[in-house]
Design an enzyme around this catalytic site. Sequence first.
Site, PDB file in Angstrom:
ATOM      1  N   HIS A 157       0.618  -1.206  -0.117  1.00 53.52           N
ATOM      2  CA  HIS A 157      -0.098  -0.043   0.111  1.00 53.52           C
ATOM      3  C   HIS A 157       0.973   1.206  -0.146  1.00 53.52           C
ATOM      4  O   HIS A 157       0.364   2.139   0.454  1.00 53.52           O
ATOM      5  CB  HIS A 157      -1.192   0.075   1.251  1.00 53.52           C
ATOM      6  CG  HIS A 157      -1.728  -1.105   1.387  1.00 53.52           C
ATOM      7  ND1 HIS A 157      -2.742  -1.506   0.895  1.00 53.52           N
ATOM      8  CD2 HIS A 157      -1.342  -2.410   2.149  1.00 53.52           C
ATOM      9  CE1 HIS A 157      -3.320  -2.733   1.344  1.00 53.52           C
ATOM     10  NE2 HIS A 157      -2.507  -3.419   1.937  1.00 53.52           N
ATOM     11  N   SER A 278      14.241  22.036 -16.439  1.00 50.41           N
ATOM     12  CA  SER A 278      12.941  22.559 -16.544  1.00 50.41           C
ATOM     13  C   SER A 278      13.418  23.979 -17.340  1.00 50.41           C
ATOM     14  O   SER A 278      14.562  24.558 -16.794  1.00 50.41           O
ATOM     15  CB  SER A 278      12.343  22.822 -15.305  1.00 50.41           C
ATOM     16  OG  SER A 278      11.384  23.745 -15.445  1.00 50.41           O
ATOM     17  N   LYS A 284      15.085  22.203 -11.112  1.00 57.15           N
ATOM     18  CA  LYS A 284      14.472  20.765 -11.533  1.00 57.15           C
ATOM     19  C   LYS A 284      15.484  19.799 -12.188  1.00 57.15           C
ATOM     20  O   LYS A 284      16.251  20.299 -12.940  1.00 57.15           O
ATOM     21  CB  LYS A 284      13.504  21.058 -12.477  1.00 57.15           C
ATOM     22  CG  LYS A 284      12.089  21.927 -11.570  1.00 57.15           C
ATOM     23  CD  LYS A 284      11.345  21.089 -10.743  1.00 57.15           C
ATOM     24  CE  LYS A 284      10.337  20.317 -12.010  1.00 57.15           C
ATOM     25  NZ  LYS A 284       9.393  19.556 -11.200  1.00 57.15           N
ATOM     26  N   GLU A 291       9.308   8.401 -16.794  1.00 60.29           N
ATOM     27  CA  GLU A 291       7.907   8.906 -16.711  1.00 60.29           C
ATOM     28  C   GLU A 291       7.316   8.309 -18.288  1.00 60.29           C
ATOM     29  O   GLU A 291       6.177   8.096 -18.490  1.00 60.29           O
ATOM     30  CB  GLU A 291       8.034  10.303 -16.987  1.00 60.29           C
ATOM     31  CG  GLU A 291       7.968  10.699 -15.339  1.00 60.29           C
ATOM     32  CD  GLU A 291       8.261  12.359 -15.184  1.00 60.29           C
ATOM     33  OE1 GLU A 291       7.037  13.009 -14.786  1.00 60.29           O
ATOM     34  OE2 GLU A 291       9.125  12.848 -15.820  1.00 60.29           O
TER      35      GLU A 291
END
Length: 454
Positions: A157, A278, A284, A291
Amino acid sequence: MKKKLWSGRFSESTNKLVDNFTASIPFDWKLYKYDIAGSIAHARMLAKTGIIKKAEADKIVNGLRTVEKEIGFGKFKFSVEDEDIHMAVEKRLISLIGDTGKKLHTAKSRNDQVALDIRLYLRDEIKNIISLIDEFHKTLVTLAKKNIDVIMPGYTHLQQAQPILFSHYLLAYYEMFKRDKDRLLDCYKRANIMPLGSGALAGTTFPIDRGYIARLLGFDDVTKNSLDAVSDRDFIIEFLSAASIMIMHLSRMSEELVIWSSSEFGFIELPDAFCTGSSMMPQKKNPDVPELVRGKTGRIYGHLFSLLVTMKGLPLAYNKDMQEDKEPLFDTVDTIKASLEIFSEMIKGLKLDKKRIESSMADGLILATDVADYLVQKGVPFRSSHEIVGRIVGYCLKEKKALTSLTLSEWKRFSPDFKEDILNFASLEKAVERRNHIGGTAKIQVLKRIREIL
Ligand code: ARG
Protein backbone atom coordinates in the site's frame (compact mmCIF):
# COMPACT_ATOMS: atom_id res chain seq x y z
CA MET A 1 -4.40 4.57 -67.06
CA LYS A 2 -1.59 3.46 -64.76
CA LYS A 3 -1.45 -0.32 -64.87
CA LYS A 4 -1.82 -2.31 -61.68
CA LEU A 5 -0.59 -5.89 -61.45
CA TRP A 6 -4.22 -6.91 -60.95
CA SER A 7 -5.87 -4.49 -63.38
CA GLY A 8 -7.07 -7.06 -65.94
CA ARG A 9 -10.75 -6.94 -65.05
CA PHE A 10 -10.91 -3.20 -64.44
CA SER A 11 -11.93 -0.57 -66.95
CA GLU A 12 -11.18 2.51 -64.84
CA SER A 13 -7.99 3.35 -63.04
CA THR A 14 -8.10 3.53 -59.26
CA ASN A 15 -9.25 6.76 -57.70
CA LYS A 16 -6.33 8.62 -56.17
CA LEU A 17 -8.13 8.74 -52.85
CA VAL A 18 -8.41 4.97 -52.89
CA ASP A 19 -4.71 4.57 -53.66
CA ASN A 20 -3.84 6.74 -50.72
CA PHE A 21 -6.41 5.19 -48.44
CA THR A 22 -5.71 1.54 -49.12
CA ALA A 23 -1.95 1.56 -49.52
CA SER A 24 0.12 -0.09 -46.84
CA ILE A 25 3.44 0.72 -48.50
CA PRO A 26 4.05 3.79 -46.29
CA PHE A 27 4.58 1.38 -43.39
CA ASP A 28 4.95 -2.16 -44.74
CA TRP A 29 8.06 -1.26 -46.78
CA LYS A 30 9.77 -2.23 -43.52
CA LEU A 31 9.09 -5.85 -44.43
CA TYR A 32 11.06 -5.69 -47.67
CA LYS A 33 13.90 -7.97 -46.57
CA TYR A 34 11.49 -10.61 -45.38
CA ASP A 35 9.32 -10.24 -48.44
CA ILE A 36 12.30 -10.79 -50.68
CA ALA A 37 13.66 -13.69 -48.61
CA GLY A 38 10.23 -15.33 -48.82
CA SER A 39 10.02 -14.81 -52.58
CA ILE A 40 13.51 -16.21 -53.10
CA ALA A 41 12.57 -19.35 -51.17
CA HIS A 42 9.34 -19.56 -53.14
CA ALA A 43 11.16 -19.25 -56.48
CA ARG A 44 13.62 -21.98 -55.43
CA MET A 45 10.71 -24.22 -54.55
CA LEU A 46 9.02 -23.53 -57.90
CA ALA A 47 12.19 -24.68 -59.65
CA LYS A 48 12.70 -27.69 -57.40
CA THR A 49 9.20 -28.95 -58.11
CA GLY A 50 9.53 -28.26 -61.85
CA ILE A 51 6.82 -25.60 -61.83
CA ILE A 52 9.33 -23.19 -63.39
CA LYS A 53 12.76 -23.84 -64.89
CA LYS A 54 15.94 -23.66 -62.81
CA ALA A 55 17.29 -20.89 -65.06
CA GLU A 56 14.11 -18.90 -64.56
CA ALA A 57 14.37 -19.25 -60.80
CA ASP A 58 18.00 -18.09 -60.93
CA LYS A 59 17.00 -15.05 -62.92
CA ILE A 60 14.21 -14.27 -60.46
CA VAL A 61 16.51 -14.71 -57.48
CA ASN A 62 19.15 -12.42 -58.96
CA GLY A 63 16.50 -9.86 -59.82
CA LEU A 64 15.13 -9.98 -56.29
CA ARG A 65 18.62 -9.47 -54.87
CA THR A 66 18.99 -6.38 -57.06
CA VAL A 67 15.67 -5.03 -55.79
CA GLU A 68 16.80 -5.68 -52.22
CA LYS A 69 19.97 -3.70 -52.83
CA GLU A 70 18.06 -0.84 -54.43
CA ILE A 71 15.78 -0.60 -51.39
CA GLY A 72 18.69 -1.02 -48.98
CA PHE A 73 20.63 1.82 -50.62
CA GLY A 74 17.55 4.02 -50.59
CA LYS A 75 17.44 4.06 -54.38
CA PHE A 76 13.97 2.61 -54.59
CA LYS A 77 11.07 4.98 -55.08
CA PHE A 78 8.04 3.70 -53.23
CA SER A 79 4.68 4.81 -54.51
CA VAL A 80 1.18 4.38 -53.10
CA GLU A 81 0.08 3.11 -56.51
CA ASP A 82 2.03 -0.04 -55.77
CA GLU A 83 -0.25 -0.54 -52.80
CA ASP A 84 2.04 -2.66 -50.70
CA ILE A 85 5.58 -3.97 -50.41
CA HIS A 86 4.68 -7.25 -52.12
CA MET A 87 3.46 -5.52 -55.28
CA ALA A 88 6.23 -2.94 -55.21
CA VAL A 89 8.91 -5.63 -55.19
CA GLU A 90 7.20 -7.76 -57.81
CA LYS A 91 6.59 -4.83 -60.13
CA ARG A 92 10.21 -3.77 -59.89
CA LEU A 93 11.34 -7.34 -60.49
CA ILE A 94 9.29 -7.49 -63.67
CA SER A 95 10.68 -4.19 -64.87
CA LEU A 96 14.20 -5.48 -64.21
CA ILE A 97 14.03 -8.97 -65.70
CA GLY A 98 10.94 -8.88 -67.89
CA ASP A 99 8.47 -11.71 -68.42
CA THR A 100 10.31 -14.26 -66.27
CA GLY A 101 9.53 -11.99 -63.33
CA LYS A 102 5.85 -12.55 -64.00
CA LYS A 103 6.28 -16.19 -63.03
CA LEU A 104 7.18 -15.45 -59.42
CA HIS A 105 3.60 -15.12 -58.28
CA THR A 106 2.75 -18.65 -59.48
CA ALA A 107 1.19 -20.64 -56.63
CA LYS A 108 1.37 -17.63 -54.34
CA SER A 109 -1.02 -14.96 -53.12
CA ARG A 110 -0.36 -11.80 -51.22
CA ASN A 111 -2.51 -13.31 -48.48
CA ASP A 112 -0.09 -16.09 -47.66
CA GLN A 113 2.85 -13.86 -48.54
CA VAL A 114 1.96 -11.20 -46.00
CA ALA A 115 1.42 -13.87 -43.35
CA LEU A 116 4.89 -15.20 -44.12
CA ASP A 117 6.51 -11.76 -44.06
CA ILE A 118 5.12 -10.86 -40.65
CA ARG A 119 6.20 -14.20 -39.22
CA LEU A 120 9.72 -13.71 -40.51
CA TYR A 121 9.80 -10.17 -39.18
CA LEU A 122 8.45 -11.16 -35.78
CA ARG A 123 10.90 -14.04 -35.43
CA ASP A 124 13.79 -11.62 -35.85
CA GLU A 125 12.34 -8.99 -33.58
CA ILE A 126 11.56 -11.49 -30.83
CA LYS A 127 15.23 -12.47 -30.91
CA ASN A 128 16.26 -8.82 -30.74
CA ILE A 129 13.96 -8.15 -27.81
CA ILE A 130 15.21 -11.23 -26.00
CA SER A 131 18.79 -10.01 -26.25
CA LEU A 132 17.68 -6.69 -24.79
CA ILE A 133 16.02 -8.56 -21.93
CA ASP A 134 19.25 -10.50 -21.39
CA GLU A 135 21.10 -7.20 -21.23
CA PHE A 136 18.59 -5.79 -18.76
CA HIS A 137 18.88 -8.94 -16.68
CA LYS A 138 22.64 -8.55 -16.53
CA THR A 139 22.29 -4.97 -15.38
CA LEU A 140 19.84 -5.93 -12.64
CA VAL A 141 22.09 -8.70 -11.36
CA THR A 142 25.20 -6.51 -11.45
CA LEU A 143 23.41 -3.82 -9.46
CA ALA A 144 22.09 -6.41 -7.03
CA LYS A 145 25.58 -7.75 -6.42
CA LYS A 146 27.05 -4.31 -6.00
CA ASN A 147 24.45 -3.21 -3.45
CA ILE A 148 24.01 -6.48 -1.60
CA ASP A 149 24.25 -4.80 1.82
CA VAL A 150 21.68 -2.09 1.28
CA ILE A 151 18.53 -2.56 3.35
CA MET A 152 15.49 -0.62 2.32
CA PRO A 153 11.89 -0.47 3.43
CA GLY A 154 9.66 -2.91 1.61
CA TYR A 155 6.16 -1.58 0.99
CA THR A 156 2.59 -2.68 0.77
CA HIS A 157 0.00 0.00 0.00
CA LEU A 158 3.07 2.21 -0.37
CA GLN A 159 3.29 2.14 3.44
CA GLN A 160 6.43 0.81 5.06
CA ALA A 161 5.92 -2.88 5.68
CA GLN A 162 9.07 -4.93 6.33
CA PRO A 163 12.74 -4.37 5.61
CA ILE A 164 14.17 -6.02 2.51
CA LEU A 165 17.44 -6.04 0.66
CA PHE A 166 17.55 -3.57 -2.20
CA SER A 167 19.01 -6.48 -4.17
CA HIS A 168 15.92 -8.53 -3.40
CA TYR A 169 13.85 -5.73 -4.86
CA LEU A 170 15.97 -5.69 -8.02
CA LEU A 171 15.75 -9.44 -8.41
CA ALA A 172 11.97 -9.23 -8.22
CA TYR A 173 12.25 -7.53 -11.61
CA TYR A 174 14.67 -10.18 -12.75
CA GLU A 175 11.91 -12.75 -12.18
CA MET A 176 9.29 -10.67 -13.98
CA PHE A 177 11.48 -10.25 -17.02
CA LYS A 178 12.35 -13.91 -16.95
CA ARG A 179 8.67 -14.71 -17.35
CA ASP A 180 8.47 -12.07 -20.07
CA LYS A 181 11.26 -13.80 -21.89
CA ASP A 182 9.54 -17.17 -21.51
CA ARG A 183 6.37 -15.70 -22.94
CA LEU A 184 8.27 -14.42 -25.94
CA LEU A 185 9.95 -17.77 -26.48
CA ASP A 186 6.56 -19.40 -26.39
CA CYS A 187 5.16 -16.86 -28.81
CA TYR A 188 8.14 -17.54 -31.07
CA LYS A 189 7.13 -21.20 -31.34
CA ARG A 190 3.77 -20.32 -32.80
CA ALA A 191 5.18 -17.59 -35.03
CA ASN A 192 7.73 -20.02 -36.42
CA ILE A 193 5.29 -21.94 -38.65
CA MET A 194 5.37 -21.48 -42.42
CA PRO A 195 2.13 -20.32 -44.09
CA LEU A 196 3.21 -20.09 -47.76
CA GLY A 197 1.33 -22.44 -50.05
CA SER A 198 -2.01 -21.46 -48.52
CA GLY A 199 -2.54 -19.26 -51.56
CA ALA A 200 -5.38 -16.79 -51.33
CA LEU A 201 -7.33 -19.07 -49.01
CA ALA A 202 -7.77 -22.60 -50.38
CA GLY A 203 -4.26 -23.70 -51.26
CA THR A 204 -2.97 -24.03 -54.80
CA THR A 205 -3.43 -26.36 -57.78
CA PHE A 206 0.34 -26.60 -58.32
CA PRO A 207 2.47 -29.48 -57.00
CA ILE A 208 4.26 -27.33 -54.40
CA ASP A 209 6.68 -28.48 -51.72
CA ARG A 210 5.87 -26.51 -48.59
CA GLY A 211 8.33 -28.39 -46.40
CA TYR A 212 11.15 -27.31 -48.69
CA ILE A 213 10.30 -23.61 -48.27
CA ALA A 214 10.01 -24.13 -44.53
CA ARG A 215 13.48 -25.67 -44.43
CA LEU A 216 14.99 -22.92 -46.58
CA LEU A 217 13.60 -20.27 -44.23
CA GLY A 218 14.29 -22.11 -40.98
CA PHE A 219 10.68 -22.72 -39.94
CA ASP A 220 9.83 -25.55 -37.54
CA ASP A 221 6.75 -26.69 -39.42
CA VAL A 222 4.13 -25.70 -42.00
CA THR A 223 0.62 -24.46 -41.22
CA LYS A 224 -2.02 -27.17 -41.45
CA ASN A 225 -5.06 -25.32 -42.76
CA SER A 226 -4.92 -22.79 -45.57
CA LEU A 227 -7.97 -20.84 -44.38
CA ASP A 228 -6.52 -20.54 -40.91
CA ALA A 229 -3.04 -19.72 -42.19
CA VAL A 230 -4.10 -16.64 -44.18
CA SER A 231 -6.44 -15.31 -41.54
CA ASP A 232 -4.51 -16.08 -38.37
CA ARG A 233 -3.08 -13.11 -36.52
CA ASP A 234 -3.06 -14.84 -33.13
CA PHE A 235 0.71 -14.87 -33.03
CA ILE A 236 0.76 -11.07 -33.33
CA ILE A 237 -1.86 -10.71 -30.63
CA GLU A 238 0.16 -13.03 -28.42
CA PHE A 239 3.21 -10.93 -29.02
CA LEU A 240 1.31 -7.72 -28.27
CA SER A 241 0.03 -9.16 -25.03
CA ALA A 242 3.47 -10.37 -24.02
CA ALA A 243 4.75 -6.88 -24.83
CA SER A 244 1.93 -5.31 -22.82
CA ILE A 245 2.85 -7.37 -19.78
CA MET A 246 6.49 -6.51 -20.26
CA ILE A 247 5.95 -2.75 -20.51
CA MET A 248 3.64 -3.04 -17.48
CA HIS A 249 6.66 -4.37 -15.57
CA LEU A 250 8.88 -1.57 -16.83
CA SER A 251 6.16 0.90 -15.95
CA ARG A 252 5.92 -0.34 -12.36
CA MET A 253 9.65 0.01 -11.94
CA SER A 254 9.45 3.45 -13.55
CA GLU A 255 6.91 4.49 -11.00
CA GLU A 256 9.25 3.45 -8.21
CA LEU A 257 12.16 5.31 -9.72
CA VAL A 258 10.04 8.43 -10.08
CA ILE A 259 8.81 8.27 -6.49
CA TRP A 260 12.16 7.33 -4.97
CA SER A 261 13.99 10.10 -6.76
CA SER A 262 11.60 12.76 -5.42
CA SER A 263 12.96 15.06 -2.70
CA GLU A 264 10.41 13.60 -0.31
CA PHE A 265 11.94 10.13 -0.65
CA GLY A 266 15.43 10.91 -1.84
CA PHE A 267 16.35 7.22 -1.90
CA ILE A 268 17.94 7.26 -5.31
CA GLU A 269 19.44 9.61 -7.80
CA LEU A 270 19.11 8.97 -11.50
CA PRO A 271 22.17 9.77 -13.59
CA ASP A 272 22.19 13.36 -14.92
CA ALA A 273 22.65 12.03 -18.42
CA PHE A 274 19.23 10.41 -18.19
CA CYS A 275 17.30 13.34 -16.77
CA THR A 276 16.17 16.67 -18.10
CA GLY A 277 15.80 20.14 -16.67
CA SER A 278 12.96 22.59 -16.65
CA SER A 279 12.90 25.61 -18.94
CA MET A 280 11.50 27.66 -16.09
CA MET A 281 12.50 26.19 -12.74
CA PRO A 282 16.27 26.08 -12.39
CA GLN A 283 16.32 23.55 -9.55
CA LYS A 284 14.52 20.82 -11.44
CA LYS A 285 15.92 17.48 -12.45
CA ASN A 286 13.10 15.57 -14.02
CA PRO A 287 12.94 11.78 -14.38
CA ASP A 288 11.65 12.03 -17.96
CA VAL A 289 12.89 8.61 -19.01
CA PRO A 290 10.98 6.50 -16.48
CA GLU A 291 8.01 8.82 -16.86
CA LEU A 292 7.98 8.33 -20.59
CA VAL A 293 8.39 4.57 -20.33
CA ARG A 294 5.42 4.61 -17.98
CA GLY A 295 3.62 6.78 -20.51
CA LYS A 296 4.35 4.48 -23.42
CA THR A 297 2.57 1.66 -21.65
CA GLY A 298 -0.71 3.20 -22.74
CA ARG A 299 0.09 3.01 -26.40
CA ILE A 300 1.20 -0.60 -26.27
CA TYR A 301 -1.99 -1.61 -24.46
CA GLY A 302 -3.80 0.39 -27.13
CA HIS A 303 -2.10 -1.60 -29.88
CA LEU A 304 -3.11 -4.87 -28.27
CA PHE A 305 -6.68 -3.70 -28.08
CA SER A 306 -6.72 -2.31 -31.54
CA LEU A 307 -5.77 -5.65 -33.08
CA LEU A 308 -8.11 -7.64 -30.86
CA VAL A 309 -10.96 -5.41 -31.98
CA THR A 310 -9.88 -5.44 -35.62
CA MET A 311 -9.99 -9.22 -35.66
CA LYS A 312 -13.09 -9.92 -33.66
CA GLY A 313 -15.74 -9.73 -36.36
CA LEU A 314 -13.83 -10.92 -39.39
CA PRO A 315 -15.27 -13.79 -41.42
CA LEU A 316 -12.74 -16.28 -42.77
CA ALA A 317 -10.43 -15.91 -44.51
CA TYR A 318 -8.42 -12.77 -45.39
CA ASN A 319 -10.06 -9.36 -45.11
CA LYS A 320 -8.44 -6.03 -45.87
CA ASP A 321 -9.09 -5.02 -42.26
CA MET A 322 -6.14 -7.22 -41.39
CA GLN A 323 -3.76 -4.77 -42.99
CA GLU A 324 -4.33 -2.81 -39.77
CA ASP A 325 -2.17 -5.37 -37.96
CA LYS A 326 1.11 -3.83 -39.03
CA GLU A 327 1.33 -0.39 -37.50
CA PRO A 328 0.43 -1.62 -33.99
CA LEU A 329 2.94 -4.42 -34.35
CA PHE A 330 5.77 -2.25 -35.67
CA ASP A 331 5.19 0.47 -33.12
CA THR A 332 5.08 -2.06 -30.28
CA VAL A 333 8.37 -3.59 -31.40
CA ASP A 334 10.04 -0.19 -31.70
CA THR A 335 8.63 1.07 -28.41
CA ILE A 336 9.51 -1.98 -26.37
CA LYS A 337 13.04 -2.12 -27.78
CA ALA A 338 13.68 1.56 -27.12
CA SER A 339 12.26 1.31 -23.61
CA LEU A 340 14.27 -1.76 -22.64
CA GLU A 341 17.46 -0.35 -24.06
CA ILE A 342 17.26 3.02 -22.34
CA PHE A 343 16.13 1.45 -19.08
CA SER A 344 19.14 -0.84 -18.90
CA GLU A 345 21.50 2.04 -19.55
CA MET A 346 19.78 4.34 -17.10
CA ILE A 347 19.76 2.02 -14.12
CA LYS A 348 23.44 1.24 -14.60
CA GLY A 349 24.09 4.74 -13.27
CA LEU A 350 21.60 4.61 -10.41
CA LYS A 351 22.96 6.07 -7.16
CA LEU A 352 21.56 5.10 -3.78
CA ASP A 353 21.46 7.41 -0.79
CA LYS A 354 21.97 4.79 1.92
CA LYS A 355 21.65 7.32 4.74
CA ARG A 356 18.29 8.57 3.50
CA ILE A 357 17.08 5.03 3.03
CA GLU A 358 18.17 4.06 6.51
CA SER A 359 16.79 7.13 8.21
CA SER A 360 13.41 6.52 6.60
CA MET A 361 13.17 3.50 8.91
CA ALA A 362 14.48 5.28 12.01
CA ASP A 363 11.26 4.82 14.01
CA GLY A 364 11.84 1.06 13.84
CA LEU A 365 8.13 0.40 13.32
CA ILE A 366 9.00 -1.57 10.22
CA LEU A 367 10.22 -4.26 12.65
CA ALA A 368 6.81 -4.71 14.27
CA THR A 369 6.15 -8.04 12.54
CA ASP A 370 9.46 -9.36 13.81
CA VAL A 371 8.54 -8.38 17.37
CA ALA A 372 5.22 -10.17 16.97
CA ASP A 373 7.12 -13.23 15.69
CA TYR A 374 9.45 -12.93 18.71
CA LEU A 375 6.51 -13.31 21.10
CA VAL A 376 5.25 -16.29 19.09
CA GLN A 377 8.62 -17.93 19.67
CA LYS A 378 8.07 -17.34 23.39
CA GLY A 379 4.79 -19.24 23.16
CA VAL A 380 2.30 -16.40 22.62
CA PRO A 381 -0.32 -17.20 19.92
CA PHE A 382 0.21 -15.00 16.84
CA ARG A 383 -3.14 -13.20 17.07
CA SER A 384 -2.37 -12.19 20.66
CA SER A 385 1.18 -11.13 19.89
CA HIS A 386 -0.15 -9.07 16.97
CA GLU A 387 -2.49 -7.30 19.36
CA ILE A 388 0.26 -6.68 21.94
CA VAL A 389 2.67 -5.29 19.36
CA GLY A 390 -0.11 -3.12 17.96
CA ARG A 391 -0.34 -1.50 21.39
CA ILE A 392 3.44 -1.06 21.52
CA VAL A 393 3.32 0.68 18.14
CA GLY A 394 0.59 2.98 19.47
CA TYR A 395 2.77 3.74 22.48
CA CYS A 396 5.82 4.55 20.32
CA LEU A 397 3.79 6.88 18.14
CA LYS A 398 2.28 8.64 21.11
CA GLU A 399 5.58 8.98 22.97
CA LYS A 400 7.54 9.68 19.78
CA LYS A 401 9.90 6.84 20.56
CA ALA A 402 11.61 4.49 18.20
CA LEU A 403 10.60 0.86 18.59
CA THR A 404 14.27 0.00 18.75
CA SER A 405 14.87 2.41 21.66
CA LEU A 406 12.48 0.86 24.18
CA THR A 407 13.99 -0.34 27.44
CA LEU A 408 13.38 -3.80 28.83
CA SER A 409 10.96 -2.44 31.40
CA GLU A 410 9.00 -0.67 28.67
CA TRP A 411 8.77 -3.91 26.68
CA LYS A 412 7.70 -5.79 29.77
CA ARG A 413 4.91 -3.31 30.42
CA PHE A 414 3.17 -4.82 27.40
CA SER A 415 3.97 -8.48 27.97
CA PRO A 416 5.86 -10.52 30.57
CA ASP A 417 7.08 -12.69 27.72
CA PHE A 418 9.57 -10.04 26.62
CA LYS A 419 13.00 -11.07 27.90
CA GLU A 420 16.46 -9.51 27.84
CA ASP A 421 17.06 -10.86 24.31
CA ILE A 422 14.43 -8.51 22.83
CA LEU A 423 16.96 -5.70 23.16
CA ASN A 424 19.08 -6.85 20.29
CA PHE A 425 16.37 -8.81 18.52
CA ALA A 426 14.82 -5.93 16.69
CA SER A 427 17.29 -4.74 14.08
CA LEU A 428 16.99 -4.22 10.34
CA GLU A 429 19.86 -6.60 9.56
CA LYS A 430 18.45 -9.36 11.71
CA ALA A 431 14.96 -8.88 10.33
CA VAL A 432 16.37 -9.40 6.84
CA GLU A 433 18.56 -12.33 7.85
CA ARG A 434 15.72 -14.13 9.57
CA ARG A 435 13.81 -14.47 6.30
CA ASN A 436 16.06 -17.26 5.29
CA HIS A 437 14.25 -19.63 2.96
CA ILE A 438 13.88 -19.95 -0.80
CA GLY A 439 12.30 -16.73 -2.02
CA GLY A 440 13.05 -14.83 1.22
CA THR A 441 15.06 -11.63 1.46
CA ALA A 442 17.96 -12.97 3.62
CA LYS A 443 21.32 -12.13 2.12
CA ILE A 444 22.28 -15.81 1.87
CA GLN A 445 19.17 -16.46 -0.19
CA VAL A 446 19.61 -13.45 -2.43
CA LEU A 447 23.24 -14.36 -3.04
CA LYS A 448 22.19 -17.91 -3.78
CA ARG A 449 19.68 -16.69 -6.35
CA ILE A 450 22.33 -14.47 -7.91
CA ARG A 451 24.60 -17.50 -8.21
CA GLU A 452 21.86 -19.59 -9.75
CA ILE A 453 21.19 -16.87 -12.29
CA LEU A 454 24.84 -16.48 -13.17
N1 ARG B 1 -1.14 -5.17 -47.86
C1 ARG B 1 -1.93 -6.30 -47.52
C2 ARG B 1 -1.92 -6.50 -46.02
O1 ARG B 1 -1.05 -5.98 -45.42
C3 ARG B 1 -1.36 -7.55 -48.14
C4 ARG B 1 -2.39 -8.58 -48.45
C5 ARG B 1 -3.31 -8.04 -49.46
N2 ARG B 1 -4.20 -9.00 -49.95
C6 ARG B 1 -5.26 -8.68 -50.65
N3 ARG B 1 -5.99 -9.62 -51.08
N4 ARG B 1 -5.57 -7.44 -50.89
O2 ARG B 1 -2.77 -7.13 -45.44
